[in-house]
Design a protein around this motif. Sequence first.
Motif, PDB file in Angstrom:
ATOM      1  N   GLY A  39       0.829  -1.272   0.076  1.00 58.59           N
ATOM      2  CA  GLY A  39      -0.004  -0.077  -0.014  1.00 58.59           C
ATOM      3  C   GLY A  39       0.971   1.418   0.177  1.00 58.59           C
ATOM      4  O   GLY A  39       2.182   1.266  -0.147  1.00 58.59           O
ATOM      5  N   PRO A  40       0.227   2.340   0.358  1.00 56.47           N
ATOM      6  CA  PRO A  40       0.921   3.591  -0.018  1.00 56.47           C
ATOM      7  C   PRO A  40       2.100   3.459   1.285  1.00 56.47           C
ATOM      8  O   PRO A  40       2.204   3.191   2.198  1.00 56.47           O
ATOM      9  CB  PRO A  40       0.017   4.728   0.850  1.00 56.47           C
ATOM     10  N   PHE A  41       3.288   4.397   0.540  1.00 62.25           N
ATOM     11  CA  PHE A  41       4.405   4.343   1.153  1.00 62.25           C
ATOM     12  C   PHE A  41       4.143   5.427   2.597  1.00 62.25           C
ATOM     13  O   PHE A  41       3.700   6.409   2.343  1.00 62.25           O
ATOM     14  CB  PHE A  41       5.587   4.887   0.429  1.00 62.25           C
ATOM     15  N   GLU A  42       4.785   4.732   3.628  1.00 60.01           N
ATOM     16  CA  GLU A  42       4.620   5.426   5.030  1.00 60.01           C
ATOM     17  C   GLU A  42       6.117   5.655   5.473  1.00 60.01           C
ATOM     18  O   GLU A  42       6.331   6.704   6.272  1.00 60.01           O
ATOM     19  CB  GLU A  42       4.095   4.520   6.037  1.00 60.01           C
ATOM     20  N   ASN A  43       7.096   4.729   5.094  1.00 63.85           N
ATOM     21  CA  ASN A  43       8.359   5.151   5.586  1.00 63.85           C
ATOM     22  C   ASN A  43       9.363   5.400   4.383  1.00 63.85           C
ATOM     23  O   ASN A  43       9.192   5.228   3.335  1.00 63.85           O
ATOM     24  CB  ASN A  43       8.825   3.902   6.123  1.00 63.85           C
ATOM     25  N   ASP A  73      10.309  -4.032   9.681  1.00 63.38           N
ATOM     26  CA  ASP A  73      10.072  -5.420   9.315  1.00 63.38           C
ATOM     27  C   ASP A  73       8.746  -5.588   8.970  1.00 63.38           C
ATOM     28  O   ASP A  73       8.116  -6.098   7.845  1.00 63.38           O
ATOM     29  CB  ASP A  73      10.317  -6.542  10.500  1.00 63.38           C
ATOM     30  N   ASP A  74       7.565  -4.825   9.812  1.00 64.04           N
ATOM     31  CA  ASP A  74       6.250  -5.198   9.442  1.00 64.04           C
ATOM     32  C   ASP A  74       5.954  -4.120   8.491  1.00 64.04           C
ATOM     33  O   ASP A  74       4.488  -4.279   8.087  1.00 64.04           O
ATOM     34  CB  ASP A  74       5.507  -4.992  10.848  1.00 64.04           C
ATOM     35  N   SER A  75       6.552  -3.240   8.128  1.00 61.52           N
ATOM     36  CA  SER A  75       6.171  -2.152   7.179  1.00 61.52           C
ATOM     37  C   SER A  75       6.947  -2.099   5.897  1.00 61.52           C
ATOM     38  O   SER A  75       6.985  -0.995   5.473  1.00 61.52           O
ATOM     39  CB  SER A  75       5.876  -0.806   7.844  1.00 61.52           C
ATOM     40  N   LEU A  76       7.942  -2.978   5.844  1.00 62.27           N
ATOM     41  CA  LEU A  76       8.937  -3.005   4.563  1.00 62.27           C
ATOM     42  C   LEU A  76       8.036  -2.818   3.290  1.00 62.27           C
ATOM     43  O   LEU A  76       8.382  -1.972   2.389  1.00 62.27           O
ATOM     44  CB  LEU A  76       9.658  -4.313   4.638  1.00 62.27           C
ATOM     45  N   GLY A  77       6.953  -3.434   3.010  1.00 63.31           N
ATOM     46  CA  GLY A  77       6.158  -3.218   1.923  1.00 63.31           C
ATOM     47  C   GLY A  77       5.489  -1.641   1.884  1.00 63.31           C
ATOM     48  O   GLY A  77       5.102  -1.674   0.738  1.00 63.31           O
ATOM     49  N   LYS A  78       5.677  -1.007   2.715  1.00 63.37           N
ATOM     50  CA  LYS A  78       5.109   0.430   2.727  1.00 63.37           C
ATOM     51  C   LYS A  78       6.357   1.323   3.065  1.00 63.37           C
ATOM     52  O   LYS A  78       6.237   2.479   3.402  1.00 63.37           O
ATOM     53  CB  LYS A  78       4.247   0.666   3.765  1.00 63.37           C
ATOM     54  N   THR A  79       7.657   1.020   2.550  1.00 62.78           N
ATOM     55  CA  THR A  79       8.874   1.590   2.790  1.00 62.78           C
ATOM     56  C   THR A  79       9.453   2.003   1.337  1.00 62.78           C
ATOM     57  O   THR A  79       9.561   1.005   0.612  1.00 62.78           O
ATOM     58  CB  THR A  79       9.923   1.011   3.649  1.00 62.78           C
ATOM     59  N   LEU A  80       9.705   3.125   1.158  1.00 62.88           N
ATOM     60  CA  LEU A  80      10.243   3.605  -0.173  1.00 62.88           C
ATOM     61  C   LEU A  80      11.824   3.957   0.150  1.00 62.88           C
ATOM     62  O   LEU A  80      12.148   4.496   1.206  1.00 62.88           O
ATOM     63  CB  LEU A  80       9.580   5.061  -0.652  1.00 62.88           C
ATOM     64  N   ARG A 109      13.701 -11.429   0.858  1.00 64.02           N
ATOM     65  CA  ARG A 109      13.422 -12.442   2.128  1.00 64.02           C
ATOM     66  C   ARG A 109      12.042 -12.318   2.476  1.00 64.02           C
ATOM     67  O   ARG A 109      11.358 -13.168   2.917  1.00 64.02           O
ATOM     68  CB  ARG A 109      14.340 -12.038   3.279  1.00 64.02           C
ATOM     69  N   ALA A 110      11.458 -11.232   2.214  1.00 64.05           N
ATOM     70  CA  ALA A 110       9.858 -10.642   2.523  1.00 64.05           C
ATOM     71  C   ALA A 110       9.004 -11.135   1.233  1.00 64.05           C
ATOM     72  O   ALA A 110       7.907 -10.813   1.350  1.00 64.05           O
ATOM     73  CB  ALA A 110       9.860  -9.435   2.849  1.00 64.05           C
ATOM     74  N   GLY A 111       9.786 -11.739   0.311  1.00 65.25           N
ATOM     75  CA  GLY A 111       8.968 -12.053  -1.092  1.00 65.25           C
ATOM     76  C   GLY A 111       8.354 -10.838  -1.798  1.00 65.25           C
ATOM     77  O   GLY A 111       7.361 -10.740  -2.630  1.00 65.25           O
ATOM     78  N   MET A 112       9.293  -9.677  -1.616  1.00 65.37           N
ATOM     79  CA  MET A 112       8.769  -8.354  -2.384  1.00 65.37           C
ATOM     80  C   MET A 112      10.111  -8.132  -3.419  1.00 65.37           C
ATOM     81  O   MET A 112      11.319  -8.472  -3.437  1.00 65.37           O
ATOM     82  CB  MET A 112       8.509  -7.166  -1.534  1.00 65.37           C
ATOM     83  N   ASP A 113       9.518  -7.475  -4.368  1.00 68.01           N
ATOM     84  CA  ASP A 113      10.547  -6.855  -5.306  1.00 68.01           C
ATOM     85  C   ASP A 113      11.155  -5.342  -4.885  1.00 68.01           C
ATOM     86  O   ASP A 113      10.348  -4.393  -4.877  1.00 68.01           O
ATOM     87  CB  ASP A 113       9.817  -6.699  -6.788  1.00 68.01           C
ATOM     88  N   PHE A 114      12.495  -5.521  -4.784  1.00 67.48           N
ATOM     89  CA  PHE A 114      13.182  -4.229  -4.278  1.00 67.48           C
ATOM     90  C   PHE A 114      12.783  -3.262  -5.219  1.00 67.48           C
ATOM     91  O   PHE A 114      12.680  -1.840  -4.923  1.00 67.48           O
ATOM     92  CB  PHE A 114      14.659  -4.443  -4.201  1.00 67.48           C
ATOM     93  N   GLU A 146      18.206  -1.041 -15.518  1.00 62.99           N
ATOM     94  CA  GLU A 146      18.252  -2.548 -15.845  1.00 62.99           C
ATOM     95  C   GLU A 146      17.227  -3.425 -14.900  1.00 62.99           C
ATOM     96  O   GLU A 146      16.428  -4.114 -15.404  1.00 62.99           O
ATOM     97  CB  GLU A 146      19.482  -3.225 -15.692  1.00 62.99           C
ATOM     98  N   ASP A 147      17.170  -2.859 -13.581  1.00 64.52           N
ATOM     99  CA  ASP A 147      16.105  -3.440 -12.637  1.00 64.52           C
ATOM    100  C   ASP A 147      14.908  -3.044 -12.652  1.00 64.52           C
ATOM    101  O   ASP A 147      13.862  -3.518 -11.986  1.00 64.52           O
ATOM    102  CB  ASP A 147      16.792  -3.622 -11.232  1.00 64.52           C
ATOM    103  N   GLY A 148      14.695  -1.854 -13.273  1.00 64.13           N
ATOM    104  CA  GLY A 148      13.389  -1.243 -13.498  1.00 64.13           C
ATOM    105  C   GLY A 148      12.852  -0.571 -12.358  1.00 64.13           C
ATOM    106  O   GLY A 148      11.754  -0.620 -11.654  1.00 64.13           O
ATOM    107  N   TRP A 149      13.754   0.185 -11.653  1.00 63.90           N
ATOM    108  CA  TRP A 149      13.300   1.005 -10.314  1.00 63.90           C
ATOM    109  C   TRP A 149      12.072   1.930 -10.710  1.00 63.90           C
ATOM    110  O   TRP A 149      12.014   2.284 -11.703  1.00 63.90           O
ATOM    111  CB  TRP A 149      14.570   1.627  -9.637  1.00 63.90           C
ATOM    112  N   LEU A 150      11.577   2.654  -9.486  1.00 58.11           N
ATOM    113  CA  LEU A 150      10.507   3.284  -9.556  1.00 58.11           C
ATOM    114  C   LEU A 150      10.815   4.623 -10.261  1.00 58.11           C
ATOM    115  O   LEU A 150      10.103   4.898 -11.383  1.00 58.11           O
ATOM    116  CB  LEU A 150       9.945   3.797  -8.370  1.00 58.11           C
ATOM    117  N   ARG A 151      11.952   4.932 -10.085  1.00 59.95           N
ATOM    118  CA  ARG A 151      12.390   6.367 -10.763  1.00 59.95           C
ATOM    119  C   ARG A 151      14.061   6.644 -10.577  1.00 59.95           C
ATOM    120  O   ARG A 151      14.480   6.300  -9.689  1.00 59.95           O
ATOM    121  CB  ARG A 151      11.576   7.730 -10.022  1.00 59.95           C
TER     122      ARG A 151
END
Length: 185
Positions: free
Chosen positions: A22-26, A75-82, A108-113, A133-138
């Motif tokens: 979801g939306p980035f918080e960190n 750890d619990d909010s890695l998926g909301k960390t930019l 390790r968390a199963g997410m794409d950096f 090459e890796d297709g980062w956001l920006r």
Amino acid sequence: GIATVKEFAAGVHAGKIAGHDGPFENLLLIGIGGSALGPQFVSHALSQPGHDKMKIRFFDNADPHGYDDDLAELDDSLGKTLCIVLSKSGGPKETRNGRLEARAAYERAGMDFANHACAVTGVGSKLDQIAEEDGWLRRFPMYDWIGGRTSETSVVGLLPAALQGFDIDQLIAGAKTCDEVTRQY
């Protein structure tokens, strides 16, 4: 430029640019020397806990325990960390190591950096090539004439400041006033 920084920050704040969960918080800033010191100073000076749009942490050295501590807090909010990786050349080992540690945590968390990362670097640098090459956001260009210690009013400092919700127009106006006053002596 500044318009690109503002547009990106607005997209993040509106949730149009978001992470796995979801939306980035960190915000995790990965850089060394001037690439971290200026943003740290501004964050410490202007941060108002509970009012900032994003909470910022720094990978600013090669301390694996520091990485572990920050990653444990995220750890619990890695998926909301930019993650912002800053390096003009893309070469410093400390920044490389921090980037690799962050990337490993996402894997390790199963997410794409790449879906959580942007680069501030010289056009064509090692880091720029990796981000492309890796297709980062920006990818935000850092001009070669900008030194680390004087980079706070460039994208190096303005991007994290805008993401934290600070008024970067006022930051630039204040820097301009300081410059005018100090040139009188």
